[in-house]
Design an enzyme around this catalytic site. Sequence first.
Site, PDB file in Angstrom:
ATOM      1  N   TYR A  64      24.861  28.943  39.281  1.00 28.55           N
ATOM      2  CA  TYR A  64      23.802  29.576  38.498  1.00 28.55           C
ATOM      3  C   TYR A  64      22.792  28.540  38.033  1.00 28.55           C
ATOM      4  O   TYR A  64      23.049  27.329  38.065  1.00 28.55           O
ATOM      5  CB  TYR A  64      24.379  30.311  37.286  1.00 28.55           C
ATOM      6  CG  TYR A  64      24.763  29.420  36.127  1.00 28.55           C
ATOM      7  CD1 TYR A  64      23.913  29.294  35.021  1.00 28.55           C
ATOM      8  CD2 TYR A  64      25.948  28.686  36.127  1.00 28.55           C
ATOM      9  CE1 TYR A  64      24.259  28.474  33.953  1.00 28.55           C
ATOM     10  CE2 TYR A  64      26.294  27.876  35.071  1.00 28.55           C
ATOM     11  CZ  TYR A  64      25.439  27.766  33.984  1.00 28.55           C
ATOM     12  OH  TYR A  64      25.761  26.953  32.939  1.00 28.55           O
ATOM     13  N   ARG A  71      18.708  21.533  42.485  1.00 29.37           N
ATOM     14  CA  ARG A  71      20.078  21.492  41.974  1.00 29.37           C
ATOM     15  C   ARG A  71      20.880  22.703  42.430  1.00 29.37           C
ATOM     16  O   ARG A  71      22.051  22.587  42.797  1.00 29.37           O
ATOM     17  CB  ARG A  71      20.085  21.391  40.446  1.00 29.37           C
ATOM     18  CG  ARG A  71      21.476  21.205  39.861  1.00 29.37           C
ATOM     19  CD  ARG A  71      21.422  20.942  38.365  1.00 29.37           C
ATOM     20  NE  ARG A  71      20.918  22.099  37.627  1.00 29.37           N
ATOM     21  CZ  ARG A  71      20.737  22.111  36.310  1.00 29.37           C
ATOM     22  NH1 ARG A  71      21.007  21.034  35.589  1.00 29.37           N
ATOM     23  NH2 ARG A  71      20.292  23.194  35.693  1.00 29.37           N
ATOM     24  N   ARG A  86      39.897  41.788  49.440  1.00 25.36           N
ATOM     25  CA  ARG A  86      41.170  41.463  48.800  1.00 25.36           C
ATOM     26  C   ARG A  86      40.962  40.263  47.890  1.00 25.36           C
ATOM     27  O   ARG A  86      39.952  39.566  47.964  1.00 25.36           O
ATOM     28  CB  ARG A  86      42.241  41.137  49.849  1.00 25.36           C
ATOM     29  CG  ARG A  86      41.828  39.978  50.763  1.00 25.36           C
ATOM     30  CD  ARG A  86      42.921  39.605  51.726  1.00 25.36           C
ATOM     31  NE  ARG A  86      42.488  38.522  52.610  1.00 25.36           N
ATOM     32  CZ  ARG A  86      43.326  37.758  53.315  1.00 25.36           C
ATOM     33  NH1 ARG A  86      44.631  37.973  53.236  1.00 25.36           N
ATOM     34  NH2 ARG A  86      42.868  36.802  54.096  1.00 25.36           N
ATOM     35  N   HIS A 123      42.642  33.362  47.606  1.00 25.55           N
ATOM     36  CA  HIS A 123      41.991  32.136  47.148  1.00 25.55           C
ATOM     37  C   HIS A 123      41.055  31.526  48.195  1.00 25.55           C
ATOM     38  O   HIS A 123      39.949  31.100  47.878  1.00 25.55           O
ATOM     39  CB  HIS A 123      43.043  31.098  46.724  1.00 25.55           C
ATOM     40  CG  HIS A 123      43.588  31.327  45.352  1.00 25.55           C
ATOM     41  ND1 HIS A 123      44.338  32.429  45.018  1.00 25.55           N
ATOM     42  CD2 HIS A 123      43.474  30.600  44.210  1.00 25.55           C
ATOM     43  CE1 HIS A 123      44.666  32.376  43.741  1.00 25.55           C
ATOM     44  NE2 HIS A 123      44.155  31.272  43.218  1.00 25.55           N
ATOM     45  N   LYS A 125      26.886  23.006  38.938  1.00 23.82           N
ATOM     46  CA  LYS A 125      26.603  24.023  37.923  1.00 23.82           C
ATOM     47  C   LYS A 125      27.274  25.335  38.323  1.00 23.82           C
ATOM     48  O   LYS A 125      26.630  26.326  38.673  1.00 23.82           O
ATOM     49  CB  LYS A 125      25.097  24.193  37.728  1.00 23.82           C
ATOM     50  CG  LYS A 125      24.731  24.871  36.402  1.00 23.82           C
ATOM     51  CD  LYS A 125      23.233  24.791  36.162  1.00 23.82           C
ATOM     52  CE  LYS A 125      22.824  25.500  34.879  1.00 23.82           C
ATOM     53  NZ  LYS A 125      23.279  24.780  33.665  1.00 23.82           N
ATOM     54  N   GLU A 182      29.079  14.608  27.948  1.00 21.66           N
ATOM     55  CA  GLU A 182      27.948  15.463  27.589  1.00 21.66           C
ATOM     56  C   GLU A 182      28.421  16.382  26.475  1.00 21.66           C
ATOM     57  O   GLU A 182      29.544  16.255  25.987  1.00 21.66           O
ATOM     58  CB  GLU A 182      27.450  16.268  28.792  1.00 21.66           C
ATOM     59  CG  GLU A 182      28.511  17.127  29.447  1.00 21.66           C
ATOM     60  CD  GLU A 182      28.015  17.851  30.693  1.00 21.66           C
ATOM     61  OE1 GLU A 182      26.796  17.959  30.894  1.00 21.66           O
ATOM     62  OE2 GLU A 182      28.869  18.333  31.469  1.00 21.66           O
TER      63      GLU A 182
END
Length: 288
Positions: free
Chosen positions: A32, A51, A103, A106, A153, A186
């Site tokens: 995002y 980015r 489904r 992973h 991000k 940060e």
Amino acid sequence: MTIAYLNGDYLPVTEARISPLDRGFLFGDGIYEVIPCHQGKTIGFSAHMDRMGEGLEALEIASGMSAEDWLEVVNQLLQQNATFIPSGYIGIYLHVSRGTDTRRFHAYPKDLSPTLFAFAFELANPPKCDRDEVKGLRVALAQDRRWQRCNIKSTSLLGNVMHYQHSYQSGLDETILFNAGEEVTEASSCNVFAVINGEVVTPSLDHQLLPGITRKITLQALQTANIPHRERPLTVTELKQADEVWLTSASKEISPVTEIQGQPVGNGKAGPVWYEALTAFNTIKFSA
């Protein structure tokens, strides 16, 4: 009721729907960006797109959207939400998840159509460039417990959320994080700067922190204003003893920190270097 964008359509945000089998919902499998816009002008758009592209490449997600395509979405959302957000300070949230699978598994398949979502929300007014009137931030300190790819991000923000909650439930504004070596990484949703002996210091970029776009523009502003600055490791001890501390983000721009763990930073007020930095930032932010 604001207008959102979802997979090519513009609709009221309350009517936007995705499948519960979307991998963004199940796994936080996505990227995002938040693009600040003031009075119809974007800040750092190209850098945000770069980015986002790097993050999508790292996650092997092909959005099918160019920077020009996203700019059209941003401009449409600004136009369609102008009456809903009359202040003119608008954040545009852009979200790309890997898409909806059949489904919960992973490993990710290669043939999913990504989910593209964006919406507009009101930003707080930017910090006043006035040392007496600007709101100083009060922050906590905590050891960084997040995953080891904070430079991406990702929409997987549980670690950040938990760290932010630590400050929120204490009536504070943010939590500044440090690693096992007691070096600042940060804050939970911001980058960190400190003024030490007349020099502005911010942690060097690596996997422990996000390469913030406001951070990048701030460094450009410091260069423009000939303010001494350096990217290097910043210890917790240095942070506590700094003359000034700032947090930078799309919503906070450059905001002064005036209290850390209940102790004042410097004299407990916004400092002169912050004022110089924000003045320079305001002159370049729309062109950076």
